[in-house]
Design a protein around this motif. Structure first.
Motif, PDB file in Angstrom:
ATOM      1  N   MET A   1      19.958  76.364  56.843  1.00  9.92           N
ATOM      2  CA  MET A   1      20.082  77.229  58.206  1.00  9.92           C
ATOM      3  C   MET A   1      20.241  76.044  59.198  1.00  9.92           C
ATOM      4  SD  MET A   1      18.938  80.249  59.998  1.00  9.92           S
ATOM      5  CE  MET A   1      17.094  79.734  60.329  1.00  9.92           C
ATOM      6  N   VAL A   2      21.597  76.106  59.662  1.00 12.41           N
ATOM      7  CA  VAL A   2      21.674  74.968  60.845  1.00 12.41           C
ATOM      8  C   VAL A   2      22.008  75.735  62.366  1.00 12.41           C
ATOM      9  CG1 VAL A   2      23.171  73.213  61.855  1.00 12.41           C
ATOM     10  CG2 VAL A   2      22.825  73.242  59.487  1.00 12.41           C
ATOM     11  N   THR A   3      21.158  75.599  63.495  1.00 16.68           N
ATOM     12  CA  THR A   3      21.450  76.343  64.489  1.00 16.68           C
ATOM     13  C   THR A   3      22.157  75.398  65.335  1.00 16.68           C
ATOM     14  OG1 THR A   3      19.324  75.410  65.219  1.00 16.68           O
ATOM     15  CG2 THR A   3      19.366  77.828  64.133  1.00 16.68           C
ATOM     16  N   THR A   4      23.153  75.833  66.178  1.00 16.72           N
ATOM     17  CA  THR A   4      23.877  75.057  66.923  1.00 16.72           C
ATOM     18  C   THR A   4      24.185  75.676  68.651  1.00 16.72           C
ATOM     19  OG1 THR A   4      26.026  76.265  66.305  1.00 16.72           O
ATOM     20  CG2 THR A   4      25.437  74.175  64.972  1.00 16.72           C
ATOM     21  N   GLU A   5      24.617  74.937  69.236  1.00 18.06           N
ATOM     22  CA  GLU A   5      24.894  75.697  70.587  1.00 18.06           C
ATOM     23  C   GLU A   5      26.211  75.049  71.129  1.00 18.06           C
ATOM     24  OE1 GLU A   5      22.018  74.933  73.809  1.00 18.06           O
ATOM     25  OE2 GLU A   5      21.980  72.770  73.247  1.00 18.06           O
ATOM     26  N   ILE A   6      27.038  75.571  71.780  1.00 20.55           N
ATOM     27  CA  ILE A   6      28.274  75.151  72.359  1.00 20.55           C
ATOM     28  C   ILE A   6      27.551  73.981  73.608  1.00 20.55           C
ATOM     29  CG2 ILE A   6      30.318  75.650  73.829  1.00 20.55           C
ATOM     30  CD1 ILE A   6      30.156  76.747  71.082  1.00 20.55           C
ATOM     31  N   ARG A   7      28.609  73.036  73.663  1.00 19.49           N
ATOM     32  CA  ARG A   7      27.914  71.787  74.932  1.00 19.49           C
ATOM     33  C   ARG A   7      27.857  72.591  76.236  1.00 19.49           C
ATOM     34  NH1 ARG A   7      32.363  67.741  72.858  1.00 19.49           N
ATOM     35  NH2 ARG A   7      31.478  67.076  70.818  1.00 19.49           N
ATOM     36  N   LYS A  28      27.681  80.118  59.580  1.00 14.49           N
ATOM     37  CA  LYS A  28      27.481  80.952  58.495  1.00 14.49           C
ATOM     38  C   LYS A  28      28.422  80.622  57.375  1.00 14.49           C
ATOM     39  CE  LYS A  28      28.697  85.548  56.908  1.00 14.49           C
ATOM     40  NZ  LYS A  28      29.314  87.155  57.197  1.00 14.49           N
ATOM     41  N   THR A  29      29.719  80.175  57.989  1.00 15.09           N
ATOM     42  CA  THR A  29      30.781  79.637  56.710  1.00 15.09           C
ATOM     43  C   THR A  29      31.484  78.541  57.430  1.00 15.09           C
ATOM     44  OG1 THR A  29      31.289  81.788  56.053  1.00 15.09           O
ATOM     45  CG2 THR A  29      32.661  80.382  55.416  1.00 15.09           C
ATOM     46  N   ILE A  30      31.901  77.652  56.558  1.00 11.01           N
ATOM     47  CA  ILE A  30      32.458  76.209  56.988  1.00 11.01           C
ATOM     48  C   ILE A  30      33.760  76.149  56.202  1.00 11.01           C
ATOM     49  CG2 ILE A  30      32.736  73.796  57.091  1.00 11.01           C
ATOM     50  CD1 ILE A  30      29.636  73.934  57.994  1.00 11.01           C
ATOM     51  N   LEU A  31      34.980  76.081  56.794  1.00 13.65           N
ATOM     52  CA  LEU A  31      36.298  75.974  56.158  1.00 13.65           C
ATOM     53  C   LEU A  31      36.640  74.589  55.952  1.00 13.65           C
ATOM     54  CD1 LEU A  31      38.333  78.875  58.089  1.00 13.65           C
ATOM     55  CD2 LEU A  31      36.933  79.258  55.871  1.00 13.65           C
ATOM     56  N   SER A  32      37.485  74.500  55.064  1.00 11.37           N
ATOM     57  CA  SER A  32      37.946  73.121  54.440  1.00 11.37           C
ATOM     58  C   SER A  32      38.515  72.360  55.701  1.00 11.37           C
ATOM     59  CB  SER A  32      38.652  72.986  53.299  1.00 11.37           C
ATOM     60  OG  SER A  32      39.978  73.708  53.380  1.00 11.37           O
ATOM     61  N   GLY A  33      39.102  72.786  56.461  1.00 13.59           N
ATOM     62  CA  GLY A  33      39.995  72.434  57.736  1.00 13.59           C
ATOM     63  C   GLY A  33      38.990  71.889  59.014  1.00 13.59           C
ATOM     64  N   GLY A  34      37.807  72.381  58.843  1.00 12.07           N
ATOM     65  CA  GLY A  34      36.771  71.957  59.844  1.00 12.07           C
ATOM     66  C   GLY A  34      36.219  72.998  60.703  1.00 12.07           C
ATOM     67  N   LYS A  37      32.514  79.777  61.126  1.00 10.30           N
ATOM     68  CA  LYS A  37      32.308  81.151  61.479  1.00 10.30           C
ATOM     69  C   LYS A  37      30.872  81.015  61.950  1.00 10.30           C
ATOM     70  CE  LYS A  37      33.876  85.309  60.946  1.00 10.30           C
ATOM     71  NZ  LYS A  37      35.456  85.596  61.633  1.00 10.30           N
ATOM     72  N   LEU A  38      30.548  81.658  63.063  1.00  8.22           N
ATOM     73  CA  LEU A  38      29.302  81.537  63.436  1.00  8.22           C
ATOM     74  C   LEU A  38      28.714  83.044  63.834  1.00  8.22           C
ATOM     75  CD1 LEU A  38      29.825  79.257  66.814  1.00  8.22           C
ATOM     76  CD2 LEU A  38      29.050  78.624  64.461  1.00  8.22           C
ATOM     77  N   VAL A  50      35.440  78.377  65.068  1.00 10.92           N
ATOM     78  CA  VAL A  50      35.208  77.553  66.141  1.00 10.92           C
ATOM     79  C   VAL A  50      35.378  76.070  65.619  1.00 10.92           C
ATOM     80  CG1 VAL A  50      33.478  76.621  67.552  1.00 10.92           C
ATOM     81  CG2 VAL A  50      33.548  78.809  67.300  1.00 10.92           C
ATOM     82  N   ASN A  51      35.784  75.099  66.256  1.00 11.92           N
ATOM     83  CA  ASN A  51      36.077  73.728  65.540  1.00 11.92           C
ATOM     84  C   ASN A  51      34.945  73.043  65.597  1.00 11.92           C
ATOM     85  OD1 ASN A  51      36.832  71.341  64.837  1.00 11.92           O
ATOM     86  ND2 ASN A  51      38.611  71.518  66.053  1.00 11.92           N
ATOM     87  N   LEU A  52      34.387  72.482  64.450  1.00  7.85           N
ATOM     88  CA  LEU A  52      33.140  71.792  64.229  1.00  7.85           C
ATOM     89  C   LEU A  52      33.132  70.748  65.371  1.00  7.85           C
ATOM     90  CD1 LEU A  52      33.081  71.549  60.287  1.00  7.85           C
ATOM     91  CD2 LEU A  52      31.543  73.108  61.876  1.00  7.85           C
ATOM     92  N   ASP A  53      33.999  70.037  65.825  1.00  8.70           N
ATOM     93  CA  ASP A  53      33.809  69.278  66.922  1.00  8.70           C
ATOM     94  C   ASP A  53      33.407  69.833  68.069  1.00  8.70           C
ATOM     95  OD1 ASP A  53      35.072  67.326  65.134  1.00  8.70           O
ATOM     96  OD2 ASP A  53      37.125  67.460  65.929  1.00  8.70           O
ATOM     97  N   GLN A  54      33.365  71.096  68.400  1.00  6.20           N
ATOM     98  CA  GLN A  54      33.122  71.756  69.446  1.00  6.20           C
ATOM     99  C   GLN A  54      31.487  72.128  69.544  1.00  6.20           C
ATOM    100  OE1 GLN A  54      34.898  72.028  72.436  1.00  6.20           O
ATOM    101  NE2 GLN A  54      36.174  70.795  71.067  1.00  6.20           N
ATOM    102  N   LEU A  55      30.867  71.959  68.331  1.00  2.20           N
ATOM    103  CA  LEU A  55      29.469  72.204  68.412  1.00  2.20           C
ATOM    104  C   LEU A  55      28.545  71.114  68.269  1.00  2.20           C
ATOM    105  CD1 LEU A  55      29.811  74.496  65.256  1.00  2.20           C
ATOM    106  CD2 LEU A  55      29.862  75.405  67.486  1.00  2.20           C
ATOM    107  N   LYS A  56      27.506  71.591  68.845  1.00  7.16           N
ATOM    108  CA  LYS A  56      26.242  70.574  69.127  1.00  7.16           C
ATOM    109  C   LYS A  56      24.995  70.853  68.608  1.00  7.16           C
ATOM    110  CE  LYS A  56      23.763  68.418  72.888  1.00  7.16           C
ATOM    111  NZ  LYS A  56      23.450  68.635  74.573  1.00  7.16           N
ATOM    112  N   ARG A  57      24.442  70.031  67.768  1.00  6.19           N
ATOM    113  CA  ARG A  57      23.311  70.513  67.061  1.00  6.19           C
ATOM    114  C   ARG A  57      22.295  70.883  68.222  1.00  6.19           C
ATOM    115  NH1 ARG A  57      21.059  69.766  61.932  1.00  6.19           N
ATOM    116  NH2 ARG A  57      22.943  68.636  61.496  1.00  6.19           N
TER     117      ARG A  57
END
Length: 60
Positions: A1-7, A28-34, A37-38, A50-57
């Protein structure tokens, strides 16, 4: 489980750069295109991806 927050929000009078969400969220889910689903900590799932580039650990 990884928790994230928006910048961190950027102050803008027009609100153009204001984030649509604040965290933390769980991926919840990561698609192959990057796209990811949160869900929030209550288990509510967001309808958009949400694009994975927009997430911050998030470190509690």
């Amino acid at each position: 489980m990884v928790t994230t927050e928006i910048r961190a929000p950027v102050f803008d009078v027009r609100g153009k750069f204001r984030p649509k969400r604040s965290g933390p969220y769980i991926i919840k889910t990561i698609l192959s295109g990057g796209a990811a689903k949160l869900i929030d900590l209550d288990g509510n799932e967001f309808s958009t991806f949400v694009n994975l580039d927009q997430l911050k650990r998030f470190y509690p």
